[in-house]
Scaffold this active site. Structure first.
Site, PDB file in Angstrom:
ATOM      1  N   ARG A 166       1.392  -1.114  -0.201  1.00 51.46           N
ATOM      2  CA  ARG A 166       0.033  -0.013   0.005  1.00 51.46           C
ATOM      3  C   ARG A 166       0.803   1.293   0.216  1.00 51.46           C
ATOM      4  NH1 ARG A 166       2.657   1.633   3.762  1.00 51.46           N
ATOM      5  NH2 ARG A 166       0.503   3.213   3.241  1.00 51.46           N
TER       6      ARG A 166
ATOM      7  N   ARG B 179      -6.289   0.157  -7.577  1.00 58.17           N
ATOM      8  CA  ARG B 179      -7.061   0.927  -6.447  1.00 58.17           C
ATOM      9  C   ARG B 179      -7.021   2.264  -7.004  1.00 58.17           C
ATOM     10  NH1 ARG B 179      -3.927   0.536  -0.708  1.00 58.17           N
ATOM     11  NH2 ARG B 179      -6.347   2.526  -0.713  1.00 58.17           N
TER      12      ARG B 179
ATOM     13  N   ASP C 285      -1.576  10.694  -2.570  1.00 57.40           N
ATOM     14  CA  ASP C 285      -1.384   9.755  -3.641  1.00 57.40           C
ATOM     15  C   ASP C 285      -2.274  10.336  -4.352  1.00 57.40           C
ATOM     16  OD1 ASP C 285      -2.920   8.464  -0.583  1.00 57.40           O
ATOM     17  OD2 ASP C 285      -1.840   6.976  -1.003  1.00 57.40           O
TER      18      ASP C 285
ATOM     19  N   LYS D  81      -4.300   9.910   2.701  1.00 58.87           N
ATOM     20  CA  LYS D  81      -5.673   9.159   3.741  1.00 58.87           C
ATOM     21  C   LYS D  81      -6.619   9.691   4.362  1.00 58.87           C
ATOM     22  CE  LYS D  81      -5.030   5.431   3.751  1.00 58.87           C
ATOM     23  NZ  LYS D  81      -6.489   4.855   3.409  1.00 58.87           N
TER      24      LYS D  81
HETATM   25  O1  MRU Z   1      -4.448   2.835   1.795  1.00 62.54           O
HETATM   26  P1  MRU Z   1      -3.091   3.348   1.669  1.00 62.54           P
HETATM   27  O2  MRU Z   1      -2.683   2.308   2.889  1.00 62.54           O
HETATM   28  O3  MRU Z   1      -2.427   2.075   0.286  1.00 62.54           O
HETATM   29  O4  MRU Z   1      -2.880   4.207   1.531  1.00 62.54           O
HETATM   30  C1  MRU Z   1      -1.998   5.595   1.130  1.00 62.54           C
HETATM   31  C2  MRU Z   1      -1.113   5.838   2.122  1.00 62.54           C
HETATM   32  O5  MRU Z   1       0.223   5.671   2.694  1.00 62.54           O
HETATM   33  C3  MRU Z   1      -1.191   7.741   2.088  1.00 62.54           C
HETATM   34  O6  MRU Z   1      -2.572   7.946   2.242  1.00 62.54           O
HETATM   35  C4  MRU Z   1       0.548   8.318   1.647  1.00 62.54           C
HETATM   36  O7  MRU Z   1       0.283   9.188   3.244  1.00 62.54           O
HETATM   37  C5  MRU Z   1       0.623   8.063   0.954  1.00 62.54           C
HETATM   38  S1  MRU Z   1       1.309   7.427   0.237  1.00 62.54           S
HETATM   39  C6  MRU Z   1       3.160   7.882   0.263  1.00 62.54           C
END
Ligand code: MRU
Length: 337
Positions: A53, A94, A219, A230
């Site tokens: 992730r 995703r 993301d 997140k």
């Molecule tokens: O849903 P995830 O665990 O894949 O979430 C993404 C993240 O880890 C975060 O949103 C993060 O802060 C950015 S990715 C470097």
């Protein structure tokens, strides 16, 4: 990065040069398990079920998925058609993290983000006459999410390695607790002082001058400065603005979406299984267990990301340097776009 004296990455290729190996991050911090991925289905499963992730790592896994498709498609009559089809399946795994599309379409750097961001932490340290710099972070934008250094954590590791006195407030990051499970594990292994807090504690700490800066990952961020990260990041940005705490977003330029202009309206927000909200996973009597928290019959909803508008972002920390969260400043740093 180093774990228990060994150099480790979250993904690597086995000696046979065909098996992709990943750390199953769902089991951390209580178990360290490695999964073998030899088919595109296995790669998609690992992305969807969050063995891997974090946007950059999702991108790299996607790129390995393309390699897996090429190996498995060697005997297909329409080899190229087969790979293209598999790429489309990979890209759909995703939807919020733009790096997946980028990783499947092309490959990346976090060390420089660390160097540019460490300067910001050092400046605060100087202002505090060498007093402890308190950084708050949300989720896991560490090396587990990115291969090396991480994004949000890169400036932290770099400043820590340079000897800056710092401490990290780690948001637990419900529902999947990427903060308390993964960021805390990473920081602890590196020896960085940190404290896990509830997702709701940040505002209180900021009001009392106990947070000097916030650094989060992202993301997907629009080239106009809106930041998807997140779920809960937006609330941290609001609290930071109300308390004059600088709110930085660390990202490689591959995380910019160069087409979207309105992040709130345009960035697709992944909705995940409500069971991630209903259940909490942890260690019970030495075994990993899941426990149900709300009433069995209560519906739950699991929005995985939110969008922080550009106006609440102090700046972006990129591999080319730090810039404001505006179309003009982002394009100033990346004029070729
Ligand atoms: O849903 P995830 O665990 O894949 O979430 C993404 C993240 O880890 C975060 O949103 C993060 O802060 C950015 S990715 C470097």
């Amino acid at each position: 990065m180093i774990v228990d004296g060994k150099q480790i990455r979250p993904i690597w290729l086995d000696a046979d040069q065909t098996t992709v190996k990943v750390i199953d991050q769902r089991q951390l911090p209580h178990r360290f398990e490695v999964a073998d991925l030899t088919t595109v289905d296995a790669v998609i499963h690992a992305i969807k079920e969050m063995f891997v992730r974090g946007a950059p790592l999702i991108g790299v896994t996607g790129a390995y998925g393309v390699m897996t498709a090429a190996i498995n498609g060697e005997t297909a009559s329409d080899n190229l058609g087969f790979i293209r089809q598999e790429c489309e399946r990979l890209k759909a795994a995703r939807p919020t993290a733009v790096n997946l599309v980028w990783g499947v379409d092309r490959a990346e750097n976090c060390r420089r983000i660390g160097i540019h961001g460490a300067g910001l932490i050092e400046a605060i340290s100087r202002r505090k006459n060498g007093g402890t710099v308190n950084v708050l972070t949300h989720c896991n934008a560490g090396w587990l999410a990115c291969i090396e250094y991480g994004t949000a954590t890169a400036p932290i590791y770099e400043a820590f390695n340079r000897g800056v006195d710092l401490h990290v407030w780690v948001d637990e990051t419900r529902p999947l607790n990427q903060g308390s499970r993964l960021t805390a594990w990473e920081l602890g292994k590196h020896g960085v002082p940190h404290t896990v807090i509830t997702d709701n504690a940040g505002g209180h700490l900021m009001q009392h001058g106990r947070v000097d800066m916030v650094i989060v990952g992202t993301d997907r961020s629009t080239h106009t400065g809106d930041v998807a990260n997140k779920i809960g990041t937006y609330l941290k940005a609001l609290a930071a603005r109300d308390n004059n705490v600088p709110f930085y977003v660390a990202l490689p330029s591959s995380t910019f979406d160069w087409n979207m202009t309105d992040g709130v309206k345009e960035i697709p927000i992944e909705e995940r299984s409500p069971d991630e909200v209903r259940y909490v996973q942890g260690l019970a009597d030495g075994r990993i267990a899941r426990v149900l928290v709300p009433p069995e019959s209560s519906p739950a909803a699991d929005f995985a990301f939110d969008v922080t508008p550009a106006r609440l972002v102090t700046g972006f920390i990129t591999e080319r340097g730090v810039c404001g969260a505006s179309e003009a400043e982002v394009h100033g740093l990346f004029p070729e776009r």
